[in-house]
Design a protein around this motif. Structure first.
Motif, PDB file in Angstrom:
ATOM      1  N   VAL A  42       0.832  -1.193   0.000  1.00 48.35           N
ATOM      2  CA  VAL A  42       0.000   0.000   0.000  1.00 48.35           C
ATOM      3  C   VAL A  42       0.872   1.251   0.000  1.00 48.35           C
ATOM      4  CG1 VAL A  42      -1.748   1.330   1.253  1.00 48.35           C
ATOM      5  CG2 VAL A  42      -1.871  -1.175   1.236  1.00 48.35           C
ATOM      6  N   ARG A  43       0.567   2.170  -0.899  1.00 45.93           N
ATOM      7  CA  ARG A  43       1.131   3.518  -0.832  1.00 45.93           C
ATOM      8  C   ARG A  43       0.034   4.419  -0.290  1.00 45.93           C
ATOM      9  NH1 ARG A  43       3.708   5.174  -6.114  1.00 45.93           N
ATOM     10  NH2 ARG A  43       5.436   3.968  -5.235  1.00 45.93           N
ATOM     11  N   ALA A  44       0.202   4.852   0.941  1.00 41.30           N
ATOM     12  CA  ALA A  44      -0.818   5.620   1.643  1.00 41.30           C
ATOM     13  C   ALA A  44      -0.500   7.109   1.541  1.00 41.30           C
ATOM     14  CB  ALA A  44      -0.872   5.197   3.110  1.00 41.30           C
ATOM     15  N   VAL A  45      -1.467   7.888   1.061  1.00 42.89           N
ATOM     16  CA  VAL A  45      -1.260   9.315   0.823  1.00 42.89           C
ATOM     17  C   VAL A  45      -2.249  10.126   1.654  1.00 42.89           C
ATOM     18  CG1 VAL A  45      -1.343  11.153  -0.907  1.00 42.89           C
ATOM     19  CG2 VAL A  45      -0.404   8.912  -1.509  1.00 42.89           C
ATOM     20  N   ASP A  46      -1.733  11.091   2.400  1.00 41.08           N
ATOM     21  CA  ASP A  46      -2.595  11.986   3.178  1.00 41.08           C
ATOM     22  C   ASP A  46      -1.795  13.219   3.544  1.00 41.08           C
ATOM     23  OD1 ASP A  46      -4.312  13.040   5.510  1.00 41.08           O
ATOM     24  OD2 ASP A  46      -5.452  11.291   4.851  1.00 41.08           O
ATOM     25  N   GLN A  47      -2.488  14.316   3.827  1.00 41.48           N
ATOM     26  CA  GLN A  47      -1.795  15.528   4.273  1.00 41.48           C
ATOM     27  C   GLN A  47      -1.385  15.438   5.739  1.00 41.48           C
ATOM     28  OE1 GLN A  47      -4.417  18.838   3.737  1.00 41.48           O
ATOM     29  NE2 GLN A  47      -5.986  18.082   5.156  1.00 41.48           N
ATOM     30  N   LEU A  48      -1.914  14.440   6.442  1.00 40.07           N
ATOM     31  CA  LEU A  48      -1.544  14.201   7.831  1.00 40.07           C
ATOM     32  C   LEU A  48      -0.399  13.197   7.904  1.00 40.07           C
ATOM     33  CD1 LEU A  48      -5.115  13.878   9.373  1.00 40.07           C
ATOM     34  CD2 LEU A  48      -3.682  15.926   9.262  1.00 40.07           C
ATOM     35  N   THR A  49       0.263  13.142   9.032  1.00 38.36           N
ATOM     36  CA  THR A  49       1.357  12.193   9.210  1.00 38.36           C
ATOM     37  C   THR A  49       0.807  10.825   9.618  1.00 38.36           C
ATOM     38  OG1 THR A  49       1.655  12.639  11.567  1.00 38.36           O
ATOM     39  CG2 THR A  49       2.830  14.079  10.020  1.00 38.36           C
ATOM     40  N   GLN A  50       1.613   9.811   9.456  1.00 31.83           N
ATOM     41  CA  GLN A  50       1.193   8.469   9.834  1.00 31.83           C
ATOM     42  C   GLN A  50       0.964   8.365  11.335  1.00 31.83           C
ATOM     43  OE1 GLN A  50       3.740   5.332   8.417  1.00 31.83           O
ATOM     44  NE2 GLN A  50       2.624   3.730   9.478  1.00 31.83           N
ATOM     45  N   ARG A  51       1.585   9.236  12.102  1.00 31.65           N
ATOM     46  CA  ARG A  51       1.425   9.191  13.568  1.00 31.65           C
ATOM     47  C   ARG A  51      -0.013   9.444  13.999  1.00 31.65           C
ATOM     48  NH1 ARG A  51       6.129  12.182  13.018  1.00 31.65           N
ATOM     49  NH2 ARG A  51       5.015  14.119  13.492  1.00 31.65           N
ATOM     50  N   THR A  52      -0.821  10.041  13.110  1.00 30.49           N
ATOM     51  CA  THR A  52      -2.218  10.307  13.447  1.00 30.49           C
ATOM     52  C   THR A  52      -3.103   9.078  13.234  1.00 30.49           C
ATOM     53  OG1 THR A  52      -2.765  11.068  11.215  1.00 30.49           O
ATOM     54  CG2 THR A  52      -1.910  12.712  12.754  1.00 30.49           C
ATOM     55  N   THR A  53      -2.520   7.968  12.801  1.00 30.83           N
ATOM     56  CA  THR A  53      -3.298   6.776  12.463  1.00 30.83           C
ATOM     57  C   THR A  53      -2.999   5.621  13.406  1.00 30.83           C
ATOM     58  OG1 THR A  53      -1.674   5.732  10.993  1.00 30.83           O
ATOM     59  CG2 THR A  53      -3.027   7.489  10.053  1.00 30.83           C
ATOM     60  N   ASP A  54      -3.695   4.519  13.162  1.00 30.06           N
ATOM     61  CA  ASP A  54      -3.478   3.282  13.908  1.00 30.06           C
ATOM     62  C   ASP A  54      -2.872   2.231  12.975  1.00 30.06           C
ATOM     63  OD1 ASP A  54      -3.671   1.576  16.162  1.00 30.06           O
ATOM     64  OD2 ASP A  54      -5.476   0.662  15.323  1.00 30.06           O
ATOM     65  N   LEU A  55      -1.975   2.673  12.086  1.00 33.93           N
ATOM     66  CA  LEU A  55      -1.464   1.789  11.048  1.00 33.93           C
ATOM     67  C   LEU A  55      -0.076   1.224  11.331  1.00 33.93           C
ATOM     68  CD1 LEU A  55      -2.632   3.827   7.944  1.00 33.93           C
ATOM     69  CD2 LEU A  55      -3.543   1.633   8.702  1.00 33.93           C
ATOM     70  N   GLU A  56       0.683   1.854  12.219  1.00 30.91           N
ATOM     71  CA  GLU A  56       2.067   1.425  12.413  1.00 30.91           C
ATOM     72  C   GLU A  56       2.165  -0.023  12.870  1.00 30.91           C
ATOM     73  OE1 GLU A  56       4.102   4.146  14.919  1.00 30.91           O
ATOM     74  OE2 GLU A  56       4.138   5.748  13.430  1.00 30.91           O
ATOM     75  N   GLY A  57       1.203  -0.470  13.662  1.00 28.92           N
ATOM     76  CA  GLY A  57       1.254  -1.838  14.168  1.00 28.92           C
ATOM     77  C   GLY A  57       0.470  -2.838  13.340  1.00 28.92           C
ATOM     78  N   ALA A  58      -0.077  -2.404  12.213  1.00 29.48           N
ATOM     79  CA  ALA A  58      -0.863  -3.314  11.386  1.00 29.48           C
ATOM     80  C   ALA A  58       0.023  -4.417  10.811  1.00 29.48           C
ATOM     81  CB  ALA A  58      -1.529  -2.543  10.253  1.00 29.48           C
ATOM     82  N   PRO A  59      -0.465  -5.667  10.763  1.00 25.22           N
ATOM     83  CA  PRO A  59       0.339  -6.753  10.206  1.00 25.22           C
ATOM     84  C   PRO A  59       0.791  -6.445   8.775  1.00 25.22           C
ATOM     85  CG  PRO A  59      -1.602  -7.604  11.319  1.00 25.22           C
ATOM     86  CD  PRO A  59      -1.768  -6.125  11.264  1.00 25.22           C
ATOM     87  N   GLY A  60       2.082  -6.517   8.538  1.00 24.37           N
ATOM     88  CA  GLY A  60       2.625  -6.247   7.212  1.00 24.37           C
ATOM     89  C   GLY A  60       3.005  -4.810   6.958  1.00 24.37           C
ATOM     90  N   ALA A  61       2.660  -3.909   7.899  1.00 22.77           N
ATOM     91  CA  ALA A  61       2.898  -2.489   7.675  1.00 22.77           C
ATOM     92  C   ALA A  61       4.382  -2.165   7.564  1.00 22.77           C
ATOM     93  CB  ALA A  61       2.254  -1.666   8.792  1.00 22.77           C
ATOM     94  N   ALA A  62       5.212  -2.830   8.333  1.00 22.04           N
ATOM     95  CA  ALA A  62       6.644  -2.517   8.352  1.00 22.04           C
ATOM     96  C   ALA A  62       7.283  -2.714   6.987  1.00 22.04           C
ATOM     97  CB  ALA A  62       7.352  -3.375   9.400  1.00 22.04           C
TER      98      ALA A  62
END
Length: 215
Positions: A42-62
């Motif tokens: 996934v290439r995730a695009v947003d004007q916000l930073t990833q820190r505002t999400t719950d995605l860092e710990g998602a399986p496969g995210a790393a």
């Protein structure tokens, strides 16, 4: 929810990269979790930073999640963002009932136009565009693609005009497209005021028994 298709979708291979705009939103985060779970990159695009999400710990995210912090400006070319993606889900939008049409059209129309042109140049397999169900004017019965649509504010006007980007290009491009018109979204990761308002009836229902004189 209504849907339109230009062409039969080409198969999106397992492990392919999917571009998701509006990645920090409620829909974006849910979708990214699902795509990662299914084995896609996934290439995730947003004007916000990833820190505002719950995605860092998602399986496969790393290994399979690439975050792109990006704010669209009028006329900006988007080839670099689209490059290497097999499909696009465009969920980004400016949602407002107070901003003018001219303010809203920069993202809600201009971003769509430039992203779709970039998708055509890159020969992306499929483009999924998120519109909205509020453009339907018939409040009775089941809505289908043939139901009339009409804008009553600047936001709805931009959403209708964004849909027309695809129908105008249908005869000249080979990119399959789908338009979805969801109703108001509410659930995990939804933090906008509109999403919060959905909870008001349930909250009032729970409190009503403690307020004397009300029924």
């Amino acid at each position: 929810m209504a849907r339109k298709k230009q062409a039969q979708t080409a198969g999106i291979a397992a492990g392919a990269r999917i571009l998701v705009t509006g990645a920090a939103g409620g829909l974006g985060q849910q979708l990214i979790h699902r795509l990662l779970a299914e084995g896609y990159a996934v290439r995730a695009v947003d004007q916000l930073t990833q820190r505002t999400t719950d995605l860092e710990g998602a399986p496969g995210a790393a290994k399979r999640l690439e975050w792109v912090e990006f704010e669209y400006s009028a006329g900006r070319k988007l080839d670099e963002i689209v490059d290497g993606c097999a499909a696009i889900v465009h969920a980004a939008a400016t949602v407002s009932l107070t901003e003018s049409y001219d303010e809203l059209r920069v993202v809600n129309l201009g971003f769509v136009e430039e992203l779709y042109l970039a998708a055509c140049r890159a020969r992306v397999g499929h483009f999924v565009h998120l519109s909205c169900a509020s453009i339907y004017r018939d409040d009775h019965g089941v809505h289908t693609e043939s139901c009339p649509v009409e804008a009553v504010n600047g936001y709805e006007r931009t959403k209708i005009e964004a849909e027309q980007v695809f129908s105008r290009s249908a005869a000249t491009t080979g990119v399959a497209w789908t338009i979805l018109r969801p109703a108001l979204l509410y659930g995990a990761y939804c933090t906008s005021m509109a999403a919060g308002m959905v909870t008001l009836p349930a909250i009032m229902g729970g409190l009503i028994g403690y307020l004397p004189g009300l029924s």
